[in-house]
Structure formats: C-alpha cells, structure tokens
Write a protein that holds these residues in place. Structure first.
Motif, PDB file in Angstrom:
ATOM      1  N   ILE A  19       0.847  -1.289  -0.054  1.00  0.00           N
ATOM      2  CA  ILE A  19      -0.072   0.055   0.081  1.00  0.00           C
ATOM      3  C   ILE A  19       0.774   1.120   0.006  1.00  0.00           C
ATOM      4  CG2 ILE A  19      -1.697   1.351   1.276  1.00  0.00           C
ATOM      5  CD1 ILE A  19      -2.811  -1.517   2.618  1.00  0.00           C
ATOM      6  N   ILE A  20       2.014   1.185   0.700  1.00  0.00           N
ATOM      7  CA  ILE A  20       2.794   2.312   0.783  1.00  0.00           C
ATOM      8  C   ILE A  20       3.446   2.590  -0.616  1.00  0.00           C
ATOM      9  CG2 ILE A  20       4.780   3.316   1.734  1.00  0.00           C
ATOM     10  CD1 ILE A  20       2.330   3.070   3.634  1.00  0.00           C
ATOM     11  N   ASP A  21       3.793   1.704  -1.109  1.00  0.00           N
ATOM     12  CA  ASP A  21       4.610   1.642  -2.491  1.00  0.00           C
ATOM     13  C   ASP A  21       3.467   2.439  -3.420  1.00  0.00           C
ATOM     14  OD1 ASP A  21       7.073   0.995  -1.931  1.00  0.00           O
ATOM     15  OD2 ASP A  21       6.808  -1.298  -2.536  1.00  0.00           O
ATOM     16  N   GLN A  22       2.323   1.916  -3.524  1.00  0.00           N
ATOM     17  CA  GLN A  22       1.181   2.522  -4.333  1.00  0.00           C
ATOM     18  C   GLN A  22       1.088   4.104  -3.998  1.00  0.00           C
ATOM     19  OE1 GLN A  22      -2.098   0.146  -3.301  1.00  0.00           O
ATOM     20  NE2 GLN A  22      -1.547  -1.617  -4.862  1.00  0.00           N
ATOM     21  N   LEU A  23       0.964   4.305  -2.727  1.00  0.00           N
ATOM     22  CA  LEU A  23       0.786   5.983  -2.186  1.00  0.00           C
ATOM     23  C   LEU A  23       2.164   6.644  -2.809  1.00  0.00           C
ATOM     24  CD1 LEU A  23      -0.475   5.303   1.292  1.00  0.00           C
ATOM     25  CD2 LEU A  23      -1.987   6.232  -0.657  1.00  0.00           C
ATOM     26  N   GLY A  25       3.599   6.173  -5.361  1.00  0.00           N
ATOM     27  CA  GLY A  25       3.573   6.427  -6.935  1.00  0.00           C
ATOM     28  C   GLY A  25       2.700   7.657  -7.044  1.00  0.00           C
ATOM     29  N   LEU A  26       1.918   8.063  -6.191  1.00  0.00           N
ATOM     30  CA  LEU A  26       0.971   9.171  -6.689  1.00  0.00           C
ATOM     31  C   LEU A  26       1.931  10.586  -6.424  1.00  0.00           C
ATOM     32  CD1 LEU A  26      -2.041   8.632  -4.152  1.00  0.00           C
ATOM     33  CD2 LEU A  26      -1.645   7.913  -6.786  1.00  0.00           C
ATOM     34  N   ASN A  27       2.840  10.740  -5.568  1.00  0.00           N
ATOM     35  CA  ASN A  27       3.582  11.992  -5.356  1.00  0.00           C
ATOM     36  C   ASN A  27       4.975  11.575  -4.575  1.00  0.00           C
ATOM     37  OD1 ASN A  27       4.514  14.568  -5.772  1.00  0.00           O
ATOM     38  ND2 ASN A  27       3.467  15.309  -3.992  1.00  0.00           N
ATOM     39  N   ASN A  28       6.028  11.545  -5.256  1.00  0.00           N
ATOM     40  CA  ASN A  28       7.272  11.160  -4.687  1.00  0.00           C
ATOM     41  C   ASN A  28       8.417  11.998  -4.654  1.00  0.00           C
ATOM     42  OD1 ASN A  28       9.341   9.716  -2.985  1.00  0.00           O
ATOM     43  ND2 ASN A  28       9.249   8.105  -4.587  1.00  0.00           N
ATOM     44  N   PRO A  29       8.051  13.318  -3.963  1.00  0.00           N
ATOM     45  CA  PRO A  29       9.141  14.595  -4.362  1.00  0.00           C
ATOM     46  C   PRO A  29      10.526  14.276  -3.846  1.00  0.00           C
ATOM     47  CG  PRO A  29       7.737  15.229  -2.361  1.00  0.00           C
ATOM     48  CD  PRO A  29       7.016  13.782  -3.142  1.00  0.00           C
ATOM     49  N   ILE A  65       5.277  11.223   3.595  1.00  0.00           N
ATOM     50  CA  ILE A  65       4.851  11.256   2.326  1.00  0.00           C
ATOM     51  C   ILE A  65       3.486  10.592   1.829  1.00  0.00           C
ATOM     52  CG2 ILE A  65       5.597  10.851  -0.198  1.00  0.00           C
ATOM     53  CD1 ILE A  65       8.032  11.567   0.695  1.00  0.00           C
ATOM     54  N   ALA A  66       3.705   9.129   2.166  1.00  0.00           N
ATOM     55  CA  ALA A  66       2.505   8.320   2.042  1.00  0.00           C
ATOM     56  C   ALA A  66       1.219   8.902   2.613  1.00  0.00           C
ATOM     57  CB  ALA A  66       2.659   6.982   2.580  1.00  0.00           C
ATOM     58  N   PHE A  67       1.296   9.336   3.883  1.00  0.00           N
ATOM     59  CA  PHE A  67       0.232   9.800   4.746  1.00  0.00           C
ATOM     60  C   PHE A  67      -0.130  11.285   3.998  1.00  0.00           C
ATOM     61  CE2 PHE A  67      -1.994  12.076   7.815  1.00  0.00           C
ATOM     62  CZ  PHE A  67      -2.883  11.304   8.645  1.00  0.00           C
ATOM     63  N   THR A  68       0.512  12.074   3.500  1.00  0.00           N
ATOM     64  CA  THR A  68       0.137  13.032   2.885  1.00  0.00           C
ATOM     65  C   THR A  68      -0.522  12.973   1.625  1.00  0.00           C
ATOM     66  OG1 THR A  68       1.803  14.420   3.632  1.00  0.00           O
ATOM     67  CG2 THR A  68       0.817  15.379   1.781  1.00  0.00           C
ATOM     68  N   ASN A  69      -0.236  11.915   0.963  1.00  0.00           N
ATOM     69  CA  ASN A  69      -1.005  11.523  -0.392  1.00  0.00           C
ATOM     70  C   ASN A  69      -2.229  10.910  -0.311  1.00  0.00           C
ATOM     71  OD1 ASN A  69       1.275  12.476  -1.626  1.00  0.00           O
ATOM     72  ND2 ASN A  69       2.368  10.531  -2.119  1.00  0.00           N
ATOM     73  N   ALA A  70      -2.070  10.079   0.878  1.00  0.00           N
ATOM     74  CA  ALA A  70      -3.558   9.359   1.205  1.00  0.00           C
ATOM     75  C   ALA A  70      -4.431  10.523   1.733  1.00  0.00           C
ATOM     76  CB  ALA A  70      -3.385   8.567   2.361  1.00  0.00           C
ATOM     77  N   ALA A  73      -5.938  12.496  -1.073  1.00  0.00           N
ATOM     78  CA  ALA A  73      -6.802  11.633  -1.820  1.00  0.00           C
ATOM     79  C   ALA A  73      -8.082  11.377  -1.211  1.00  0.00           C
ATOM     80  CB  ALA A  73      -6.170  10.533  -2.339  1.00  0.00           C
ATOM     81  N   GLY A  74      -8.327  11.680   0.144  1.00  0.00           N
ATOM     82  CA  GLY A  74      -9.265  11.282   0.876  1.00  0.00           C
ATOM     83  C   GLY A  74      -9.226   9.965   1.314  1.00  0.00           C
ATOM     84  N   ASP A  75      -8.322   9.161   1.197  1.00  0.00           N
ATOM     85  CA  ASP A  75      -8.141   7.841   1.281  1.00  0.00           C
ATOM     86  C   ASP A  75      -7.988   7.288   2.779  1.00  0.00           C
ATOM     87  OD1 ASP A  75      -7.479   5.074   1.422  1.00  0.00           O
ATOM     88  OD2 ASP A  75      -5.852   5.319  -0.173  1.00  0.00           O
TER      89      ASP A  75
END
Length: 332
Positions: A19-23, A25-29, A65-70, A73-75
């Motif tokens: 799941i973290i790898d998927q997140l 992938g959304l934004n990885n500055p 980063i993963a938390f921010t992306n989620a 996304a409202g995830d």
C-alpha cells in the motif's frame, strides 16, 4: 568476536509495504525508491533513500509522504497504512539491538510525528515500549477515522535469543506473500488485547466533559487513590520536581505546536524526554507523559501516582486552563 547480522525481515509486513508503494506512486518528491528501504539498516537504507540524507529518518519520511498523499486523496485506509508503516520494526545488526530513532527531521503530519518504530522484542524494555507505541497508534488511527483494531497489524515477532549465532530470531521474510508472512505463518505477537484497544480508542472518542478548568475530584477514577490526589493538589514544586527520575520537566504547553500543526494544541514542554506529536485532546499528551515517567524517566512511585491523578483530573478540560491545571498538580 564478530556479531552476526539479524536475518532479514523487512518484507514480513508486505501487506503494508504494498500500500505504501502505491501511495508513493502518487507523488514522491524525494525520489524514495521503495517503502522497504525504510525498514533496512542505515547502510542499506541509504541506497534507496533518494533525497533523504539521514537513513535513520527514511522510514518516517516515507510514512509522512504516504500519509500526505492518502490524506489529499481522502483515502482513510491509506492514512492508516502510513501510520502502520511508521510503527513497523526496522532491521538491526543483531538480535536484541534497538534501531536508531529519527532526530534530524520533523514529520509534516503530526499523526506521523506521534509514532516511532517498534523495537526488537528481545531488547531491554521492548515489551513496554512496543505496547506504548501500539496504544498511540490506536489513537492516531481513530483520529483519522480508521478501525483501531488494525493497530495490531504493526506488531512484531516473539523475542529471539540474545547471542543466537544464526541471527534468526523468530522472523520471516517473503516479498511474494502479499498478506505478509508474519500474518500467514502466525508469527505476529499482538501488542494489545481487544480491551486495551477499546480503552485507548475511547480516550480519543470521548467527548469533552467541561470547557471550564475546574478540578473535579469526582471525575478521578476510583483506582486513583485519595492519597495520590492529595499529594497532587498539595505538593510544592520543589518537592515534586526532584522525584521525576531522569526527566526534569513533565509539563504540558498549549498553543501553536512545534510539529507543524496550524492550530492550538497540547504538547510536552520538553520534547527531548517526552517526544510526542501534538494533540487536540490533553489526555493524549498527559497519558504519554505519565507512561514515560515509568518507562524512560524511572520516576518514583509517588511521582507516577501524582501524574496519573493529574491526568485524570484534567481529562475533558480544554485549552490553556487544562495545561495550567495539569502543571499545577505536578507542582509546577
């Protein structure tokens, strides 16, 4: 004699890593290569750290980063996964060796800042420390709207044997087991009982009892002794301050906190001895401080009783008044 490295276990929670790898992938500055690198020892972790210069902070940075992306996304499930990932045990050099905590970076998200990684279960004091981490994890999961029972998903293995020449402990490592081999093989030792999870979740969900700082002895649980309450309300600062063991300042402050939260919140005044992200509910911070007095500060029993009584007395109070009452009851 050379100490053999603990065998790999970084893929034990592959269900979380996926799941973290998927997140990511959304934004990885920062260009972090994969979530698994954050669970490796520093020498290996830095190879996949991207722009993160401190390998001991890679796990936190990845979770952040993963938390921010989620969150963007409202995830909710993704936010929970990021919290779980932050709490996972990292590989270390041998059975019983603790991993280094992140000190050079501050997480953007206070929910991530509130959590540290599990430690090797064979390390001194690991059982109590890992339970405290899991209890905080419950609270943060509830705060984002997740299922608190998921906190046990971050639990680790049974303790290995110190000095084991194989370095194996009681681990597994299988990148192909998408359910997590620690789960599939029944190797996970849960930190918390169902009752402990429910109690921790209730602390976050309980509505505030009062907006006025009034010391209501009726609000203090029966388990808190009258003697402890008397000490809390009467002890002068000089008498109490010397009893907090290795920690000098267990007080709480209220205002814009240091962890990036943009609203008034509670946090410990001394974040070195009491490293915890800010919270809107004073009980989150007061409970952590009282736990630290036992687990880290080695405070005497009277001081711990005073802290417990103070925490109970301010439960439900709000704002600066709540912090003032807590501090006054501790003698500050």
């Amino acid at each position: 004699m050379r100490v053999k490295r603990e065998v790999p276990q970084e893929h034990a929670h592959e269900n979380v890593l996926t799941i973290i790898d998927q997140l990511l992938g959304l934004n990885n500055p920062d260009g972090i290569q994969a979530a698994v690198f954050g669970l490796l020892g520093a020498a290996a972790a830095i190879q996949g750290a991207g722009d993160i210069e401190d390998a001991d902070c890679l796990q936190q940075a990845t979770a952040d980063i993963a938390f921010t992306n989620a969150k963007e996304a409202g995830d909710v499930d993704g936010q929970v996964a990021a919290l779980l990932y932050r709490a996972l045990e990292r590989n270390t050099g041998s059975v019983g060796l603790e991993s280094v905590l992140c000190e050079s970076l501050v997480a953007v998200n206070p929910e991530i800042a509130a959590i540290t990684q599990h430690q090797d279960p064979a390390a001194d004091g690991a059982a109590a420390l890992n339970k405290a981490i899991a209890l905080e994890l419950v609270k943060q999961i509830v705060a984002v709207g997740g299922d608190p029972a998921l906190a046990n998903e971050a639990s680790t293995f049974a303790p290995g044997e110190i000095g084991d020449p194989t370095g194996a402990g009681n681990t597994c490592d299988d990148a192909t087991d998408l359910a997590g081999c620690i789960n599939t093989l029944g190797l996970r030792v849960d930190d918390l009982s169902a009752e402990e999870i429910a109690a921790a979740a209730e602390e976050v969900a309980a509505p505030a009892a009062s907006a006025t700082a009034v010391l209501d002895c009726a609000a203090i649980p029966a388990a808190t002794t009258a003697a402890a309450v008397a000490k809390a309300t009467a002890a002068p600062a000089a008498a109490v301050a010397g009893e907090f063991g290795d920690c000098a300042d267990p007080t709480i402050v209220f205002g814009i906190p240091s962890d990036g939260r943009q609203e008034d919140a509670f946090e410990a005044n001394d974040l070195t001895d009491f490293p915890h992200g800010s919270a809107l509910n004073i009980k989150v911070i007061s409970s952590f401080i009282c736990d630290q007095l036992v687990n880290k500060c080695k405070a005497d029993a009277d001081a711990v009783d005073i802290c417990d009584a103070a925490a109970a007395a301010v439960d439900g109070l709000k704002g600066q008044d709540a912090a003032d009452v807590f501090n006054a009851l501790l003698g500050f």
